[in-house]
Structures are given as structure tokens and as C-alpha cells.
Design a protein around this motif. Sequence first.
Motif, PDB file in Angstrom:
ATOM      1  N   ALA A  88       0.807  -1.220   0.000  1.00 23.47           N
ATOM      2  CA  ALA A  88       0.000   0.000   0.000  1.00 23.47           C
ATOM      3  C   ALA A  88       0.836   1.265   0.000  1.00 23.47           C
ATOM      4  O   ALA A  88       0.298   2.366  -0.136  1.00 23.47           O
ATOM      5  CB  ALA A  88      -0.932   0.018   1.208  1.00 23.47           C
ATOM      6  N   CYS A  89       2.153   1.138   0.154  1.00 22.23           N
ATOM      7  CA  CYS A  89       3.029   2.314   0.160  1.00 22.23           C
ATOM      8  C   CYS A  89       3.386   2.680  -1.269  1.00 22.23           C
ATOM      9  O   CYS A  89       4.067   1.924  -1.967  1.00 22.23           O
ATOM     10  CB  CYS A  89       4.288   2.047   0.979  1.00 22.23           C
ATOM     11  N   GLY A  90       2.949   3.850  -1.694  1.00 21.22           N
ATOM     12  CA  GLY A  90       3.205   4.295  -3.056  1.00 21.22           C
ATOM     13  C   GLY A  90       4.298   5.332  -3.176  1.00 21.22           C
ATOM     14  O   GLY A  90       4.666   5.710  -4.291  1.00 21.22           O
ATOM     15  N   GLY A  91       4.811   5.808  -2.046  1.00 19.43           N
ATOM     16  CA  GLY A  91       5.844   6.822  -2.140  1.00 19.43           C
ATOM     17  C   GLY A  91       6.170   7.439  -0.803  1.00 19.43           C
ATOM     18  O   GLY A  91       5.637   7.052   0.249  1.00 19.43           O
ATOM     19  N   ARG A 145      10.377  -1.323  -6.178  1.00 14.66           N
ATOM     20  CA  ARG A 145       9.388  -1.021  -7.224  1.00 14.66           C
ATOM     21  C   ARG A 145       9.288   0.497  -7.316  1.00 14.66           C
ATOM     22  O   ARG A 145       9.767   1.204  -6.420  1.00 14.66           O
ATOM     23  CB  ARG A 145       8.025  -1.631  -6.901  1.00 14.66           C
ATOM     24  N   PRO A 146       8.660   1.032  -8.353  1.00 10.86           N
ATOM     25  CA  PRO A 146       8.571   2.491  -8.470  1.00 10.86           C
ATOM     26  C   PRO A 146       7.903   3.130  -7.261  1.00 10.86           C
ATOM     27  O   PRO A 146       6.896   2.637  -6.751  1.00 10.86           O
ATOM     28  CB  PRO A 146       7.737   2.688  -9.732  1.00 10.86           C
ATOM     29  N   GLN A 147       8.474   4.226  -6.797  1.00 14.65           N
ATOM     30  CA  GLN A 147       7.928   4.990  -5.686  1.00 14.65           C
ATOM     31  C   GLN A 147       7.876   6.458  -6.096  1.00 14.65           C
ATOM     32  O   GLN A 147       8.810   6.960  -6.735  1.00 14.65           O
ATOM     33  CB  GLN A 147       8.813   4.876  -4.438  1.00 14.65           C
ATOM     34  N   LEU A 148       6.817   7.153  -5.708  1.00 12.79           N
ATOM     35  CA  LEU A 148       6.734   8.596  -5.921  1.00 12.79           C
ATOM     36  C   LEU A 148       7.478   9.291  -4.797  1.00 12.79           C
ATOM     37  O   LEU A 148       7.115   9.161  -3.633  1.00 12.79           O
ATOM     38  CB  LEU A 148       5.274   9.054  -5.939  1.00 12.79           C
ATOM     39  N   LEU A 149       8.515  10.032  -5.143  1.00  9.03           N
ATOM     40  CA  LEU A 149       9.223  10.845  -4.161  1.00  9.03           C
ATOM     41  C   LEU A 149       8.787  12.288  -4.349  1.00  9.03           C
ATOM     42  O   LEU A 149       8.848  12.827  -5.461  1.00  9.03           O
ATOM     43  CB  LEU A 149      10.735  10.714  -4.331  1.00  9.03           C
ATOM     44  N   CYS A 150       8.335  12.911  -3.269  1.00  4.70           N
ATOM     45  CA  CYS A 150       7.776  14.251  -3.387  1.00  4.70           C
ATOM     46  C   CYS A 150       8.212  15.129  -2.228  1.00  4.70           C
ATOM     47  O   CYS A 150       8.773  14.662  -1.226  1.00  4.70           O
ATOM     48  CB  CYS A 150       6.254  14.192  -3.502  1.00  4.70           C
ATOM     49  N   VAL A 151       7.949  16.436  -2.380  1.00  2.00           N
ATOM     50  CA  VAL A 151       8.411  17.443  -1.436  1.00  2.00           C
ATOM     51  C   VAL A 151       7.567  18.693  -1.636  1.00  2.00           C
ATOM     52  O   VAL A 151       6.927  18.853  -2.681  1.00  2.00           O
ATOM     53  CB  VAL A 151       9.918  17.739  -1.683  1.00  2.00           C
ATOM     54  N   ASP A 152       7.547  19.555  -0.642  1.00  2.00           N
ATOM     55  CA  ASP A 152       6.983  20.901  -0.794  1.00  2.00           C
ATOM     56  C   ASP A 152       8.151  21.866  -0.989  1.00  2.00           C
ATOM     57  O   ASP A 152       8.813  22.249  -0.028  1.00  2.00           O
ATOM     58  CB  ASP A 152       6.177  21.306   0.452  1.00  2.00           C
TER      59      ASP A 152
END
Length: 332
Positions: free
Chosen positions: A23-26, A53-60
Amino acid sequence: MLVIGVAGTELTAQERDWLRHPACGGVILFSRNFASKMQVAELAQAIREAAGRPQLLCVDQEGGRVQRFREGYSALPPLEGFGRLYARDREAALRLAEEHAWLMASEVRATGVDLSFAPVVDLGRGNRAIGDRAFSDDPRIVADFARAYVRGMHAAGMAATLKHFPGHGSVPEDTHHEDAVDDRPLEAIRAQDLVPFAAGIEAGADAVMMAHVVYPQVAPEPAGYSRRWIGGILRGELGFRGVVFSDDIGMAAAFSAGGVAARIHAHLDAGCDVVLVCHPQLVEESLAAMAGRALQPDVLSGLIGRSAIDWERLIADARHGAARGRLEGGLA
């Protein structure tokens, strides 16, 4: 799916286990995860390797007071200054905002991070959380900037995220710390706060982040877990087909849904595609809450790794130096 927060500048064994959960997508990164440009790039790589596996890495990485990566990155001015410049020179302001978007997104992408949650298209009307993060108090001016900012992010190979739907700027409360209620009728919100979102969606924005604000004349619950706002208005009326993110479920205004599991289910059941769990202390319980839910592992695929870029090539790009020179001195 969930996008989670981790505690520090390196992964712990427990965090590696979290990343392997289906369930962890990023992962969303904060200042607590940043020590240097090299370190955060290594952390990004470690996250992907741990997940397998592919993960979305994000930031503000908005600029101004909301800029998580600082040393080694351009010092980006807050968005409010563009609104002041717009009053004197509309075209110059829009060009410079597009450069701001390109510069921000290019540096984040060169770090190995896929997405900065930007732009803020809330109206600048005195909200304590938004403040100088807003372009203007005028919805049509913010709409102009939304189009320009989406163009700039796309030019850098990054998806654009409009926030915080349907508009956080017209109430004073900061939903990190308190509940917020906007008691205007839908017609007033449509004529004002929704205008920049409609413009950004028309310009091709790829994602929207919801607000933890209640609009009782429209729906009884906060917008982030409101079927009316997500399904009826955002997807139905505005025709948005991209990814819908919740705001952080650790914020005080999200507590109205109940405990951690109840918050997760409320947002997903209402139509959010992805729930943000920014506080590491909430991650274990959040992952457990996903047991038995149908997962959508491909929902984030369109936001991940849109273009190959590295710091060496970026710094060699004449546009990078020129944009940095125009923006780092602030907006006169």
C-alpha cells in the motif's frame, strides 16, 4: 495508496519494511530529511532500492518559507511577490513565474525527486497557513499564474499539483492546528476560489491536493473526504481526471474523521487516490488500516520519473544560471 513520511536523513530498518508494504506508493520529504544536496539524492535512491518497485518521491519546494531543500538550491522567492509585480507589468510577472516553476522543478528533478506539490492557487486573503504562499487575492490574477506555473513545471518534466482544493485562502484558520469552516454558498466559491483551479486544470495540471476545510453550505464534512467536492465538483463539474491527494492526515483539522484508520478510509472512500501520512509515528497504523482494501498501484505512475536529468547537465544549461540570477535577488 499511501505516501508516507520518514524520520531522518537515512532510512531505518523499520522504514525499509514500510516501503515494501504493497500500500506504500511513495515518500514525502521534509527539512528533517535534508542535510545536503548529495545526501538527499542518496536518500532518494535508497528509498527506491528498499521498495524494489517504483515509488513517488515528493516534497513541498514552493519557495519562500516553504522550501525544504535549501543549501545548494536556488533561494526561491515566495509567490506573493509575483502578484505585486503583476500590478506593474503583467507579462513580466507571468514570464518570471514560469521561470520560477521551471527552476524549482528542474532542481528537484535533478535531485532524484519526482514531484514538488506546487503551485499554491489559494487566494491570498489572510489565511494564517497560506500567507505569502499565494500569488494574489484576485482569482483571475491567480488563474493567470496557475496557467504559467503549470507550463513552467511541465517544461522541466514535472507534473503540477494544484492546492488546496477548493480553496484554503478565504478563511483565517490554519488547518495544521485548528478546524476551519468557510460558510459561503457554493455560488460564491465558484465565482472566486474555484477560478484558479479551473484554469490550472484546463492548462493540464496532473494532480490536485484537497483542503481540510469544511464548507457547510456545500457538504457537512471537510473537502478532503467529501464525495460532493471530489466526485461531484472536482471530477464532475470541473472534469478533472488526474490524481487526487489528501492533505496530511496528521493535521488537526483531519481529526474530525476519527482515528488514523477512520481518516484513511474516509478519504479513500470519498474519492482521494492517495492519502498523505506525513508523520512517521502514524505510518504503522496507516499501513495496517489498508488491509483488505483494493490497491491501485498504477495510480501514481504518470507522476514518476518523467524525464532524465542530473545536476551536472542542469548547471551547464544556460537557462538555469539565467533564471537563478533573475529570481534569487527577489522580486523588486
